[in-house]
Write an enzyme that holds these catalytic residues in place. Structure first.
Site, PDB file in Angstrom:
ATOM      1  N   GLU A  47     116.611   5.929  53.059  1.00  0.00           N
ATOM      2  CA  GLU A  47     116.014   5.043  52.063  1.00  0.00           C
ATOM      3  C   GLU A  47     117.054   4.722  51.015  1.00  0.00           C
ATOM      4  O   GLU A  47     117.579   5.619  50.359  1.00  0.00           O
ATOM      5  CB  GLU A  47     114.809   5.727  51.410  1.00  0.00           C
ATOM      6  N   ASP A  55     110.132   7.733  38.074  1.00  0.00           N
ATOM      7  CA  ASP A  55     111.250   8.622  38.372  1.00  0.00           C
ATOM      8  C   ASP A  55     111.567   9.601  37.259  1.00  0.00           C
ATOM      9  O   ASP A  55     111.465   9.282  36.081  1.00  0.00           O
ATOM     10  CB  ASP A  55     112.499   7.791  38.678  1.00  0.00           C
TER      11      ASP A  55
END
Ligand SMILES: Cc1ncc(COP(=O)(O)O)c(C=O)c1O
Lengths: 402, 256
Positions: free
Chosen positions: B46, B57
């Protein structure tokens, strides 16, 4: 049940899918979905419970001190040659309109069974208003605030702490409101069960923009009644409000949306000038995109990276606007203009000298627009004085060498 | 059927996928890392495209995104870099990032560009199901792109069924509701959640991501699903000395 309570505009209100025209929605990662969905499913039912309305209205009256006065500012009126009223949100408990929303959301959080409250804040007004209602209800409170804002709004940081809130510095990006919002959302992701996020403006994923504007709509609801009493007509010709995310402006516009002969003017912060590279004038500089969970207009690069905004006023230092504002802007229902740091500071000082009212620098942006308007003398103008200037004394002192 | 579908169909062992941020640590490291990760034995990759406000995040990927943007990474540059992807790499490659850069690039253009360079799937955590289904799905299908959805312990069964219906690659299970970079919670609750999903007999395979950082957490994931995705731990590793040469060592530290 009183369905007349905070009635939504059919034409300008939110759709079933959470959109205002092309704007809104809930662009959130799955981690936020259960909380946002719970809120979406339940907010209207909870708001329309009679017990909710009674408590909301009681607290606005006995705790916040509403209705806030509509003051005929005679010397400002004389200066600009028309009739100017100030909607005195600065006289609310905690000194700004922000508490209308936090009262509503804390009652909602209670009914959702949440034990812990988080919030973001720019100027610190929303943080203070959140810490206040958490103290009132005995709930844990964590406020995220950009490091830069912590420095420029020290009195508000102290107020939050005094009421038992924990103030957490946001140290990423420009270290201002946008980054505080990111941190608050991250907190909510990591605390998916017991926490409610009290967003401070008409931004964020659906249902926040609609919910917050409903809680702020008390501003225009009262204004209509007060004008009716005063002038025999419930509508002014023009209303003016400053826009950071846009909550005081949505509250000021709310009950005038369908009265299309009322001009709605929204004043954004131009910072050092719209084209100076140091600005927060979102509609002038922005493009359509997604920020903090909704599709709206935001300042961004061609590549879709959010541009760090700048304004002397911490509460307007935000690169986006709420989705309903984006809709009003695109459909030309509202006039979106801007005022620079300098114009706002001068207008703030003028208001102090002429009326004995020191406005928040945010609100001073709305006042600054008067300079650019041409009046016949017959207009009635209502300006939302969203907050008081106590928190900004340092900035005023430095700016004017007071 | 794309490379990703074929991988899940053909390979029986536990799968390992590696995430890293394009343009980090250096602007031009993207393809070199991709190639090295394949050589070291990962099953798919990814590649994150950076965003200024990565709100799902934790600090590690916030940092890599920030540096990547400073290095000049953006979607145009990334697709340029990936022009030679299929000359150098044969395992499935997915792109992962936030929706706003994709909207500015144009969703249709983005899907076309993915297919031109040989990308097999896309993970955009803040692209809602409703908008995907009603506005964008056809672009994904036309380009044989798998759109990957996330599921957390709080996601309802009804919604998981809907996600399964809309998915055509795998479903990305988060070990807990968290931002990236936290450690996998090994608890009875997590076990109960993983087995609940397993027992739903979804049409799509599942992978566990967020918080996988060692053999123990990898094996835990593989017990319940087809494998695991390692992100923050790898991005952090890239910051260590001679990281490029030591990628095989890193992979072995997850799957010996
Ligand atoms: C006094 C005052 N006015 C206006 C604003 C801007 O927010 P909004 O646009 O949501 O009213 C703030 C934000 O902190 C504020 O404190």
């Amino acid at each position: 049940m009183n369905r007349e309570f905070i009635k939504s505009s059919v034409k300008w209100g939110v759709s079933k899918e959470g959109y205002f025209g092309d704007f809104g929605g809930a662009y959130i990662p799955e981690m936020l979905y259960p909380n946002v969905e719970e809120l979406r499913k339940r907010y209207l039912d909870i708001i329309y419970e009679p017990g909710f309305q009674d408590e909301f209205q009681m607290l606005l009256r006995d705790y916040v001190g509403r209705p806030s006065p509509l003051f005929h500012a005679e010397r400002l009126s004389a200066k600009y040659g028309t009739t100017i009223y100030l909607k005195r949100e600065d006289l609310n408990h905690t000194g700004a309109h922000k508490i209308n929303n936090t009262i509503g959301q804390i009652l909602l959080a209670e009914r959702l069974g949440k034990k812990r409250i988080i919030a973001e804040t720019g100027a610190g007004q929303h943080g203070v208003a959140t810490a206040t209602v958490c103290a009132l209800k005995g709930l844990e409170c964590v406020v995220y605030m950009g490091e830069v804002d912590i420095a420029r709004q020290a009195p508000n940081v102290a107020r939050m702490k005094m009421m038992g809130a924990k103030v957490v510095p946001a140290t990423s990006g420009s270290k201002t409101l946008k980054d505080a919002t990111n941190e608050a959302m991250r907190d909510w992701i990591n605390n998916p069960v017991d926490t409610h996020y009290i967003i401070g403006s008409v931004v964020g994923p659906h249902p926040y923009p609609d919910m917050v504007s409903r809680f702020q709509s008390i501003i225009s609801e009262e204004t209509k009644l007060q004008l009716m009493e005063r002038t025999g007509s419930e509508n002014p010709d023009i209303v003016i409000a400053c826009v950071g995310g846009g909550s005081n402006a949505m509250g000021m516009f709310y009950h005038f949306l369908d009265d299309e002969d009322v001009r709605l003017i929204a004043v954004e912060a131009a910072g050092l000038g719209v084209n100076s590279g140091e600005s927060a004038a979102t509609t002038a500089l922005g493009k359509e995109g997604v920020l903090h969970g909704s599709r709206s207009i935001l300042m961004q690069t061609e590549d879709g990276q959010v541009i760090e905004p700048y304004s002397i006023s911490a509460g307007l230092d935000y690169p986006g606007i709420g989705p309903q504002h984006a809709h009003l802007f695109k459909e030309n229902r509202g006039e979106y203009v801007s005022a620079t740091d300098e114009e706002a500071m001068i207008a703030g000082r003028l208001c102090a000298e002429l009326e004995g009212i020191i406005p928040a620098i945010e609100s001073a942006h709305a006042l600054a627009h008067l300079e650019k308007m041409v009046f016949t003398g017959k207009e009635s103008v209502v300006i939302c004085l969203s907050g008081r200037g106590d928190k900004d004394l340092d900035t005023y002192m430095n700016y004017f060498n007071l | 059927m794309n490379r990703l579908n074929k991988l899940f169909q053909d390979k029986k062992d536990a799968l390992l996928s590696i995430y890293f941020t394009a343009g980090y640590p250096n602007l031009n490291s993207t393809l070199d890392i991709t190639e090295a990760v394949e050589k070291a034995g990962a099953d798919f990759i990814e590649i994150g495209f950076p965003y200024s406000d990565p709100l799902a995040d934790g600090p590690v990927i916030q940092h890599s995104s920030h540096i990547a943007l400073q290095n000049g990474m953006n979607l145009k540059v990334l697709f340029q870099q990936l022009k030679d992807l299929r000359k150098r790499v044969s395992i499935p490659v997915l792109l992962m990032g936030y929706v706003n850069p994709v909207l500015q690039y144009g969703v249709a253009n983005f899907c076309d560009s993915c297919s031109e360079v040989g990308v097999d799937g896309v993970i955009v955590p803040d692209l809602p199901m409703y908008e995907y289904e009603n506005l964008y799905k056809d672009n994904f299908i036309k380009n044989k792109l798998s759109n990957i959805f996330l599921v957390t312990p709080q996601t309802s069964e009804e919604r998981i069924r809907k996600i399964d219906h809309l998915s055509n690659g795998f479903i990305y299970l988060l070990s807990s509701s968290s931002t990236t970079g936290k450690n996998l919670t090994v608890s009875n609750e997590a076990d109960a959640y993983f087995s609940r999903i397993r027992d739903m007999q979804l049409k799509n395979p599942t992978m566990i991501g967020f918080g996988i950082s060692d053999v123990k957490s990898f094996n835990k994931a593989a017990e319940y699903t087809r494998g695991a995705i390692v992100g923050s731990a790898f991005v952090k590793f890239l910051d260590t000395e001679n990281a490029m040469e030591r990628i095989p060592e890193f992979i072995r530290s997850i799957r010996p």
